[in-house]
Design an enzyme around this catalytic site. Structure first.
Site, mmCIF file in Angstrom:
data_model
loop_
_atom_site.group_PDB
_atom_site.id
_atom_site.type_symbol
_atom_site.label_atom_id
_atom_site.label_comp_id
_atom_site.label_asym_id
_atom_site.label_seq_id
_atom_site.Cartn_x
_atom_site.Cartn_y
_atom_site.Cartn_z
ATOM 1 N N SER A 199 12.125 16.400 59.419
ATOM 2 C CA SER A 199 13.199 17.347 59.089
ATOM 3 C C SER A 199 14.560 16.936 59.626
ATOM 4 O O SER A 199 15.565 17.581 59.333
ATOM 5 C CB SER A 199 12.846 18.731 59.633
ATOM 6 O OG SER A 199 12.926 18.756 61.046
ATOM 7 N N THR B 147 14.893 21.699 60.689
ATOM 8 C CA THR B 147 16.217 21.398 61.219
ATOM 9 C C THR B 147 16.129 21.676 62.696
ATOM 10 O O THR B 147 15.232 22.365 63.148
ATOM 11 C CB THR B 147 17.247 22.381 60.588
ATOM 12 O OG1 THR B 147 17.402 22.089 59.218
ATOM 13 C CG2 THR B 147 18.613 22.310 61.241
ATOM 14 N N THR C 230 20.090 17.888 60.819
ATOM 15 C CA THR C 230 19.048 18.040 59.807
ATOM 16 C C THR C 230 19.095 16.930 58.760
ATOM 17 O O THR C 230 20.137 16.294 58.569
ATOM 18 C CB THR C 230 19.234 19.384 59.077
ATOM 19 O OG1 THR C 230 18.108 19.630 58.233
ATOM 20 C CG2 THR C 230 20.475 19.395 58.195
ATOM 21 N N ARG D 50 24.433 17.034 48.105
ATOM 22 C CA ARG D 50 24.392 18.413 48.610
ATOM 23 C C ARG D 50 24.593 18.412 50.129
ATOM 24 O O ARG D 50 23.948 17.662 50.855
ATOM 25 C CB ARG D 50 23.054 19.051 48.247
ATOM 26 C CG ARG D 50 22.874 20.493 48.763
ATOM 27 C CD ARG D 50 22.125 20.546 50.073
ATOM 28 N NE ARG D 50 21.724 21.895 50.437
ATOM 29 C CZ ARG D 50 21.173 22.213 51.603
ATOM 30 N NH1 ARG D 50 20.971 21.278 52.507
ATOM 31 N NH2 ARG D 50 20.835 23.447 51.874
ATOM 32 N N GLY E 207 24.532 21.014 53.387
ATOM 33 C CA GLY E 207 24.091 22.364 53.741
ATOM 34 C C GLY E 207 24.885 22.955 54.886
ATOM 35 O O GLY E 207 25.920 22.433 55.293
ATOM 36 N N THR F 16 18.514 27.796 61.283
ATOM 37 C CA THR F 16 17.702 26.910 60.459
ATOM 38 C C THR F 16 17.193 27.736 59.278
ATOM 39 O O THR F 16 17.148 28.960 59.343
ATOM 40 C CB THR F 16 16.493 26.344 61.233
ATOM 41 O OG1 THR F 16 15.676 27.431 61.686
ATOM 42 C CG2 THR F 16 16.924 25.517 62.421
ATOM 43 N N GLY F 17 16.793 27.040 58.224
ATOM 44 C CA GLY F 17 16.326 27.750 57.036
ATOM 45 C C GLY F 17 17.252 27.500 55.865
ATOM 46 O O GLY F 17 17.997 26.508 55.864
#
Ligand code: ASP
Length: 349
Positions: free
Chosen positions: A89, A201, A219, A229, A231, A252-253
């Site tokens: 991750s 992450t 991450t 992309r 994040g 995280t998520g």
């Protein structure tokens, strides 16, 4: 050019002279009540992080207890996972984007100097945490992305490497082969495990014994993401945020859901209003659900995604909350352990 009157013209003006005569004499000043020196209560050192980070919180806490700067300690902590090929991750071994290329995001903030640094979609460098810290320390910018971030890292002597491990490449091949009934890839046999958009992450927040605070989030982002992309982890204010007077928070998520509420910042602001870290995290989660488009919530209004916030305040109190039950890693200055997160919803399956 300055608007301030110089000393001579100030003393020369009648109004100013009256003001000077009205000033209390030295002894009177001494007799006035001295402003109270506000001493912050001593902080309880703490390092908290996501569930894959028992080793990072331990290393970070050990270092701050020895007097290492909070950001330097946090970078040393998260580097353990960035360099670990088994953690898919973050960093080396992180799952790649749809093209099979690993693109890394990281941002950090240093409370005492009120500085931030970040990289987005960085390729070929195992430790984006170190590159984000270089942006923070040596540039007048906050966020470098893509090719510019890579060249910046190389200019500081970082080695360019292939970040795919045999295992992460294999997972990507399986994902690609199973993409959809109408694509050009052959189906793999049913018994072969299918990898579904895993997330993972590290967000790590740390308070030193003297109450200094830093935060970092690193991450490889959502697996199989569209190339380019970026994040929440690369975005100061979303993936993490520190205000040295208040605390730090990060996430995280599902990054897009965090960006929609600037969750790191929002959580620190909730603590500024007096909320405890766990309650601040829960409040931010509720806002993330409220800001979700219809396709991301079920008929009962429950999110179809996972998101967790982690927070520490200046006193070293800490907490975390997630959409569904989870746990996080804590070092409270004495030992490291996992703690259950507060959560908004029970898991249904
Ligand atoms: N927040 C990360 C991102 O959206 C992914 C994760 O935490 O799992 O890139």
């Amino acid at each position: 050019m300055t608007d301030r009157p110089d000393r001579r013209s100030f003393l020369g003006s009648a109004g100013s002279l009256a003001a000077v005569l009205a000033l209390p004499r030295v002894r009177e000043v001494a007799a006035m009540q001295a402003p109270a020196i506000r001493r912050a209560p001593p902080a309880q050192p703490a390092a908290i992080s996501s569930a894959n980070s028992l080793a990072p919180v331990t290393r970070t806490a050990e270092l701050v207890l020895q007097g290492t700067d909070t950001l330097d300690a946090a970078v040393e902590g998260v580097k353990i996972q960035e360099l670990d090929p088994k953690d898919d991750s973050v960093g080396y071994g992180g799952l790649p984007n749809a093209d099979g290329v690993v693109q890394l995001d990281c941002s950090c903030m240093h409370g005492p100097t009120r500085r931030a640094g970040a990289v987005g979609a960085l390729e070929g460098i195992k430790t984006p945490s170190e590159v984000a810290r270089l942006v923070l320390k040596y540039t007048n910018h906050i966020l470098l992305v893509g090719e510019g971030a890579r060249r910046f890292a190389l200019s500081y002597g970082f080695k360019e490497e292939d970040l795919l491990t045999p295992e992460s490449r294999q997972k990507w091949l399986v994902w690609r082969a199973n993409r959809g009934p109408d694509d050009d890839w052959l189906q793999v046999p049913d018994k072969e495990p299918m990898v579904v958009r895993p997330t993972g992450t590290i967000n790590l927040n740390v308070v030193s014994p003297s109450g200094d605070i830093s935060s970092i989030t690193t991450t490889s982002g959502l697996a199989w993401k569209l190339p380019g992309r970026v994040g929440d982890s690369a975005i100061a204010g979303a993936g993490q945020y520190t205000d040295n007077e208040i605390g730090a928070a990060g996430s995280t998520g599902r990054g897009e859901s965090n960006i929609m509420v600037c969750g790191g910042f929002l959580t620190v602001e909730a603590m500024r209003r007096g909320l405890k870290p766990t309650d601040a995290c829960l409040e931010t989660l509720r806002r993330a659900v409220a800001m979700s488009p219809a396709r991301l919530v079920d008929e009962k209004g429950r999110p179809k995604f996972g998101l967790t916030f982690y927070a520490v305040n200046k006193r070293g109190e800490f907490g975390a909350a997630s959409m569904f039950p989870g746990r996080y890693a804590v070092h409270d200055g004495k030992d490291a352990r996992f703690v259950d997160t507060a959560y908004l919803y029970e898991r249904t399956k």
